[in-house]
Write an enzyme that holds these catalytic residues in place. Structure first.
Site, mmCIF file in Angstrom:
data_model
loop_
_atom_site.group_PDB
_atom_site.id
_atom_site.type_symbol
_atom_site.label_atom_id
_atom_site.label_comp_id
_atom_site.label_asym_id
_atom_site.label_seq_id
_atom_site.Cartn_x
_atom_site.Cartn_y
_atom_site.Cartn_z
ATOM 1 N N CYS A 177 0.844 -1.200 0.000
ATOM 2 C CA CYS A 177 0.000 0.000 0.000
ATOM 3 C C CYS A 177 0.874 1.243 0.000
ATOM 4 O O CYS A 177 1.794 1.369 0.825
ATOM 5 C CB CYS A 177 -0.905 -0.012 1.231
ATOM 6 S SG CYS A 177 -1.964 1.450 1.372
ATOM 7 N N CYS A 183 -1.012 5.908 7.079
ATOM 8 C CA CYS A 183 -2.361 5.504 7.444
ATOM 9 C C CYS A 183 -2.326 4.688 8.729
ATOM 10 O O CYS A 183 -1.407 3.896 8.960
ATOM 11 C CB CYS A 183 -2.973 4.681 6.315
ATOM 12 S SG CYS A 183 -4.601 3.983 6.689
ATOM 13 N N CYS A 186 -2.923 -0.204 9.033
ATOM 14 C CA CYS A 186 -2.044 -1.378 9.069
ATOM 15 C C CYS A 186 -0.745 -1.052 9.794
ATOM 16 O O CYS A 186 -0.271 0.080 9.765
ATOM 17 C CB CYS A 186 -1.719 -1.846 7.654
ATOM 18 S SG CYS A 186 -3.136 -2.445 6.715
ATOM 19 N N CYS A 283 -7.875 0.877 -0.758
ATOM 20 C CA CYS A 283 -7.348 0.175 0.411
ATOM 21 C C CYS A 283 -7.032 -1.259 -0.006
ATOM 22 O O CYS A 283 -7.956 -2.052 -0.244
ATOM 23 C CB CYS A 283 -8.367 0.199 1.551
ATOM 24 S SG CYS A 283 -7.856 -0.731 3.012
ATOM 25 N N GLN A 372 -18.349 -10.913 10.909
ATOM 26 C CA GLN A 372 -16.900 -10.932 10.757
ATOM 27 C C GLN A 372 -16.496 -10.383 9.388
ATOM 28 O O GLN A 372 -17.099 -10.710 8.370
ATOM 29 C CB GLN A 372 -16.369 -12.361 10.920
ATOM 30 C CG GLN A 372 -16.610 -12.953 12.297
ATOM 31 C CD GLN A 372 -15.715 -12.350 13.372
ATOM 32 O OE1 GLN A 372 -14.991 -11.407 13.145
ATOM 33 N NE2 GLN A 372 -15.777 -12.914 14.570
ATOM 34 N N TYR A 410 -24.408 -14.822 22.600
ATOM 35 C CA TYR A 410 -23.988 -13.697 21.745
ATOM 36 C C TYR A 410 -24.006 -14.150 20.280
ATOM 37 O O TYR A 410 -23.059 -13.925 19.526
ATOM 38 C CB TYR A 410 -22.587 -13.200 22.108
ATOM 39 C CG TYR A 410 -22.375 -12.798 23.544
ATOM 40 C CD1 TYR A 410 -22.680 -11.507 23.971
ATOM 41 C CD2 TYR A 410 -21.843 -13.683 24.470
ATOM 42 C CE1 TYR A 410 -22.458 -11.119 25.285
ATOM 43 C CE2 TYR A 410 -21.629 -13.310 25.793
ATOM 44 C CZ TYR A 410 -21.943 -12.025 26.190
ATOM 45 O OH TYR A 410 -21.727 -11.643 27.487
ATOM 46 N N GLU A 431 -29.612 -14.382 22.289
ATOM 47 C CA GLU A 431 -29.272 -12.977 22.025
ATOM 48 C C GLU A 431 -30.176 -12.069 22.855
ATOM 49 O O GLU A 431 -31.303 -12.434 23.187
ATOM 50 C CB GLU A 431 -29.452 -12.641 20.540
ATOM 51 C CG GLU A 431 -28.149 -12.528 19.760
ATOM 52 C CD GLU A 431 -27.283 -11.334 20.151
ATOM 53 O OE1 GLU A 431 -27.759 -10.472 20.912
ATOM 54 O OE2 GLU A 431 -26.124 -11.281 19.710
ATOM 55 N N ASP A 481 -19.134 -15.597 22.054
ATOM 56 C CA ASP A 481 -18.392 -14.701 21.158
ATOM 57 C C ASP A 481 -18.856 -13.275 21.434
ATOM 58 O O ASP A 481 -19.597 -12.677 20.645
ATOM 59 C CB ASP A 481 -18.646 -15.103 19.698
ATOM 60 C CG ASP A 481 -17.806 -14.290 18.720
ATOM 61 O OD1 ASP A 481 -16.925 -13.538 19.177
ATOM 62 O OD2 ASP A 481 -18.038 -14.414 17.499
ATOM 63 N N CYS A 508 -12.634 -11.188 20.016
ATOM 64 C CA CYS A 508 -11.908 -10.203 19.211
ATOM 65 C C CYS A 508 -10.996 -9.351 20.090
ATOM 66 O O CYS A 508 -10.304 -8.473 19.592
ATOM 67 C CB CYS A 508 -12.884 -9.305 18.446
ATOM 68 S SG CYS A 508 -14.034 -8.401 19.512
#
Length: 561
Positions: A177, A183, A186, A283, A372, A410, A431, A481, A508
């Site tokens: 990139c 940026c 990353c 991107c 995701q 979740y 949920e 999750d 995550c």
């Protein structure tokens, strides 16, 4: 020159620094008040002002939220400096007194990478009890930096130059990139992919050392990180943004008939270490469909920029276009369509329906919903979770019972429930969001799952497992999750009371995961049924859902023994 520094006056700081990097200058009320007025001030007023100053300082120096980005960095700072040095500075009350001036330039050698992907370096002697945090540098490299903000025992700096690169790790020909290095998206494009996976494994290791509270013997050896099948062009969602025209530009340029892009207009993502937007035309980690659409959207924004009254955050999501070919995939009498038959489009309306395919299953959900963002790794991820629930190593164990029921807490749009439902007699996704339940139920019908095999239920936060009270716990597996903040203690109390056979925790945020896993084991040890059963951490492993970045997903498997 090694160790060379440049000093800037306060006037230089105020005149030349961008607003988002100017230091906070504490100006006391006394310095702004005439002496005659100060002389007649009452003692009560002075006490109030002193209290206000103390309160202001207390808020300024508030400790970071546990497991937050700042807290994770603080643990890395302590690890680098050593607890003895840190304790000494805190005892002296100087842990907030940076030895470096604003915009001071210096050379340092990188000692380590933080879990957030930044380089960490100890300041030059005699200021070696302070850490410099800078982006885009690697261990062993000699770098030149410019300090722009200070915190507790560490200062943040811009990377000006890599004076001596680490050629064993760095290869700039890998960078894919043209905006890399500016940026904020990353951090690792200069690294081999193997090195990226090794670094992310170390992040999982440190998270459990720093946040779980578990003994070393309770933490299994962290397994190698599972890589993404795609390292570029994988991201199925991006959110570029831009600001509306500033007042001065509206006054001087808005009548210009030119359709060229104004110099002040930047459409893209934030610059590293700043709150300013970089102008980015594409991107490389986003899918080709998103980049193609982004080019068209940029042209439309430039053409109509004077109609925007305020800044806009865009939404671009990669979606499979609904057509007869994809509809055939959901019929039991036909084969699934090939990739060539499925046309991908870009969805920009947050309320529009996005369609994704994982393996042979289809999922639909609103554009604003969570799903995701790396489709290429979702089959390996869900297969890994399945294999963790049904380990071959336990098949011949005399007391092993094959799980027949699955609880997916979740559950969101139903990813794990639907992908794994064929391996269980009964699956229940739980949920709190009625909208998520609606789309998860829709997705079960979309994939022709038999009625009653996979259901989605509204959980009560105060008693979330009551909706699956009929499940045989010794034959039930639980998948959790949660969002980045992890699970609250109330949920963990209920999980411990539920006592299902297997828990697979997908996260995550490995730091909140480590905290929660430690809490689960601690509460099991203190429960009344301590002698009957307890959870052990069977395995820990990272998944690279976001190649080229510092982010790592983590999967922890807990087994009741």
């Amino acid at each position: 020159m090694s160790g060379q520094v440049r000093h800037h006056s306060v006037s230089d700081q105020e005149d030349t620094a961008p607003a988002e990097k100017r230091p906070r200058v504490d100006v006391s009320e006394a310095s702004l008040t005439p002496a005659s007025t100060r002389a007649t001030s009452s003692i009560g007023q002075g006490q109030k002002k002193q209290h206000a100053r103390k309160e202001k300082k207390r808020k300024k120096h508030a400790m970071p939220e546990p497991c937050s980005t700042e807290d994770v960095l603080w643990h890395d700072v302590v690890s680098l400096l050593g607890s003895e040095t840190v304790d000494q500075k805190i005892a002296q009350g100087v842990e907030w007194e940076s030895p470096f001036d604003f915009r001071e330039e210096l050379e340092v050698t990188v000692s380590a990478l933080s879990s957030n992907g930044d380089a960490l370096a100890i300041g030059p002697d005699p200021r070696n009890s302070w850490v410099i945090v800078a982006p885009f540098a690697l261990p062993g490299e000699r770098i030149r930096v410019r300090v722009y903000r200070s915190s507790r025992l560490h200062s943040f700096a811009d990377l000006l130059e890599v004076v001596s690169p680490n050629l064993e790790l760095r290869d700039n020909s890998r960078v894919g990139c043209k905006y890399f290095g500016k940026c904020s998206g990353c951090q690792y494009q200069m690294l081999s992919y193997e090195s990226q996976l090794d670094i992310k494994r170390n992040v999982v290791i440190k998270a459990y050392q720093n946040f779980s509270g578990l003994t070393e013997s309770s933490i299994p050896t962290v397994l190698p990180t599972i890589g993404s099948p795609l390292q570029y062009n994988y991201r199925t969602k991006i959110t570029p943004h831009f600001e509306a025209a500033p007042k001065r530009a509206r006054q001087t340029e808005s009548t210009d008939a030119s359709t060229s892009k104004p110099d002040w207009l930047k459409i893209g993502f934030n610059e590293i270490g700043k709150r300013t937007v970089m102008d980015i035309e594409e991107c490389p980690i986003a899918t080709p469909v998103l980049n193609e659409a982004f080019g068209r959207i940029r042209k439309d924004i430039i053409k109509n920029i004077w109609s925007y009254k305020k800044g806009v955050s865009l939404l671009l999501r990669d979606s499979i276009e609904e057509n007869p070919a994809t509809e055939k995939a959901m019929s039991n009498d036909t084969d699934s369509p090939s990739q060539e038959e499925e046309r991908h489009i870009c969805i920009t309306n947050p309320k529009a329906i996005v369609r994704e395919k994982v393996g042979e299953k289809y999922f639909e959900f609103p554009g604003h919903s969570f799903f995701q963002n790396n489709n290429s790794i979702l089959v390996p991820l869900t297969d890994y979770v399945r294999d963790a629930i049904f380990p071959t190593s336990l098949e011949h164990s005399p007391d092993h019972q094959h799980p027949t029921h699955l609880v997916d807490a979740y559950c969101g749009s139903g990813l794990f429930s639907i992908m794994l439902c064929s391996y269980f007699q009964t699956v229940a996704g739980i949920e709190l969001s009625a909208d998520s339940i609606k789309f998860a139920t829709h997705n079960a019908h979309l994939n022709d799952i038999p009625e009653g095999r996979c259901t989605f239920r509204a959980g009560d936060a105060a008693n979330i497992f009551s909706v699956v009270s009929e499940f045989p716990r010794e034959k039930t597996a639980l998948i959790i999750d949660p969002p980045r903040k992890g699970c609250d203690e109330n949920f963990i109390d209920q999980l411990v009371a539920f006592r299902c056979k297997t828990v697979v925790y997908v996260s995550c945020n490995v730091h909140t995961q480590a905290r929660d896993v430690g809490m689960i084991l601690d509460k099991m040890g203190k429960s009344a049924d301590e002698e009957k059963a307890r959870y052990v951490v069977e395995s820990l492993r990272g998944f690279d859902l976001f190649p080229q970045t510092a982010h790592v997903e983590s999967v922890a498997v807990l087994r009741l023994i």
